[in-house]
Write a protein that holds these residues in place. Structure first.
Motif, mmCIF file in Angstrom:
data_model
loop_
_atom_site.group_PDB
_atom_site.id
_atom_site.type_symbol
_atom_site.label_atom_id
_atom_site.label_comp_id
_atom_site.label_asym_id
_atom_site.label_seq_id
_atom_site.Cartn_x
_atom_site.Cartn_y
_atom_site.Cartn_z
ATOM 1 N N GLY A 158 0.810 -1.210 0.000
ATOM 2 C CA GLY A 158 0.000 0.000 0.000
ATOM 3 C C GLY A 158 0.841 1.255 0.000
ATOM 4 N N GLY A 159 0.271 2.333 -0.568
ATOM 5 C CA GLY A 159 0.973 3.606 -0.547
ATOM 6 C C GLY A 159 0.644 4.459 -1.750
ATOM 7 N N ASN A 160 1.601 5.294 -2.158
ATOM 8 C CA ASN A 160 1.407 6.212 -3.279
ATOM 9 C C ASN A 160 1.125 5.441 -4.565
ATOM 10 O OD1 ASN A 160 2.929 7.715 -5.714
ATOM 11 N ND2 ASN A 160 2.015 9.228 -4.327
ATOM 12 N N LYS A 161 0.057 5.819 -5.253
ATOM 13 C CA LYS A 161 -0.385 5.047 -6.419
ATOM 14 C C LYS A 161 0.629 5.111 -7.562
ATOM 15 C CE LYS A 161 -4.736 4.674 -7.089
ATOM 16 N NZ LYS A 161 -6.179 4.917 -7.407
ATOM 17 N N ASP A 162 1.277 6.241 -7.753
ATOM 18 C CA ASP A 162 2.283 6.337 -8.817
ATOM 19 C C ASP A 162 3.446 5.397 -8.537
ATOM 20 O OD1 ASP A 162 0.785 8.249 -10.157
ATOM 21 O OD2 ASP A 162 1.774 9.925 -9.137
#
Length: 314
Positions: free
Chosen positions: A165-169
């Motif tokens: 999980g985390g920043n989509k980019d």
């Protein structure tokens, strides 16, 4: 039926397998429909209408309550016809469902816990966040690809099966790298980086809410619930709520929960839904356990007949 089954367990799904059919099992049963109505009232939204929009709008801000409401409703329909399980377990938000099933907590209070969890996670989720399922790489090698501070391992399902999980980019970049090396990955339809340090503020606020609401409340637990953060058995509701809050910002060790089921002599597992991914995972990792989801059946009688038959054979 009230007899105890020492080799039977109930598992409650997360929000990842919601579909337009998720509430179909409970809708035609009075006990189930009543649960959905209570959740709809707490969330000020008609969950029957919301579930019908899933195919049109993808991610639904009411995914968490839909998952919990469906599991609680399904258990309420089935529990009088089934033996008492040895334990309950829940995957991600399914841990809320598990505590709702394992205790006699009023439906309104379960819905309120789900409401606060969902609201706080939506409130504190960093923008442009998401989650990525990964399969075919071990944890050491996966960690070498992670950009510390932006993406984290969120769920450990198996030795080579994870959710990040985390920043989509950053997740998209990771997916490209993994694909190039022959590792399977899939971006999930989720906008909250659950079970990562990015959600520490939501975790802290949830802990405050639960402590203020339940620290002096005695909530009997009919069977142990397996904690998401370590797979340990727990019958102390206050401790369980502390773990529930921690799990918002700490990894979920579903692998440990499945091992606890096996080590405890569980032979039959019923997944309350939504979907049937947990049952599939359990039978893949521990093939001696018979596991199915209510999504496999058309009627409550079909579910009950299967469980009782498996318990008799076991």
């Amino acid at each position: 039926m009230s007899n105890f089954a020492p080799n039977f367990a109930i598992v409650c799904s997360g929000q990842g397998n919601l579909s337009a059919d998720t509430l179909a099992f409970s809708k035609i049963q009075h006990d189930g429909a009543e649960v959905i109505e209570i959740f709809s009232s707490i969330f000020s939204s008609n969950l029957y209408a919301e579930i019908g929009k899933l195919s049109q709008q993808g991610f639904n801000p009411l995914s968490q309550p839909l998952a919990v409401a469906s599991a609680i409703a399904n258990w309420r329909i089935l529990k009088e016809a089934l033996p008492i399980p040895k334990m309950f377990a829940g995957y991600s938000v399914g841990e809320v469902s598990a505590w709702g099933c394992a205790t006699s907590l009023p439906i309104e209070q379960i819905a309120q816990i789900a409401y606060n969890r969902s609201s706080l996670m939506d409130q504190y989720a960093p923008p442009n966040s998401g989650m990525l399922a990964v399969r075919g790489i071990d944890l050491v090698k996966l960690n070498q690809h992670l950009n510390g501070g932006l993406i984290y391992v969120a769920i450990i399902n198996e030795d080579t099966h994870f959710v990040v999980g985390g920043n989509k980019d950053e997740l998209k970049k990771l997916a490209e790298v993994l694909t190039a090396s022959g590792v399977w990955s899939k971006l999930l339809d989720v906008s909250v980086p659950s079970h990562t340090p990015l959600m520490v503020k939501a975790s802290s606020e949830m802990n405050i809410y639960l402590r203020n609401s339940f620290s002096t409340t005695v909530v009997p637990c009919n069977s142990p619930v397996l904690l998401g953060i370590n797979g340990a058995r727990c019958t102390d509701f206050v401790v369980g709520m502390q773990s529930l809050a921690r799990a918002i910002a700490e990894p979920i060790y579903w692998q440990h929960a499945m091992q606890t089921l096996s080590d405890s002599g569980i032979k039959v597992v019923l997944e309350l839904g939504p979907g049937g991914s947990l049952a599939k995972m359990i039978t893949e990792v521990h093939p001696h356990i018979a596991a199915r989801s209510i999504a496999d059946f058309r009627t409550p009688k079909g579910v009950v007949d299967w469980v009782l038959r498996q318990l008799d054979e076991g």
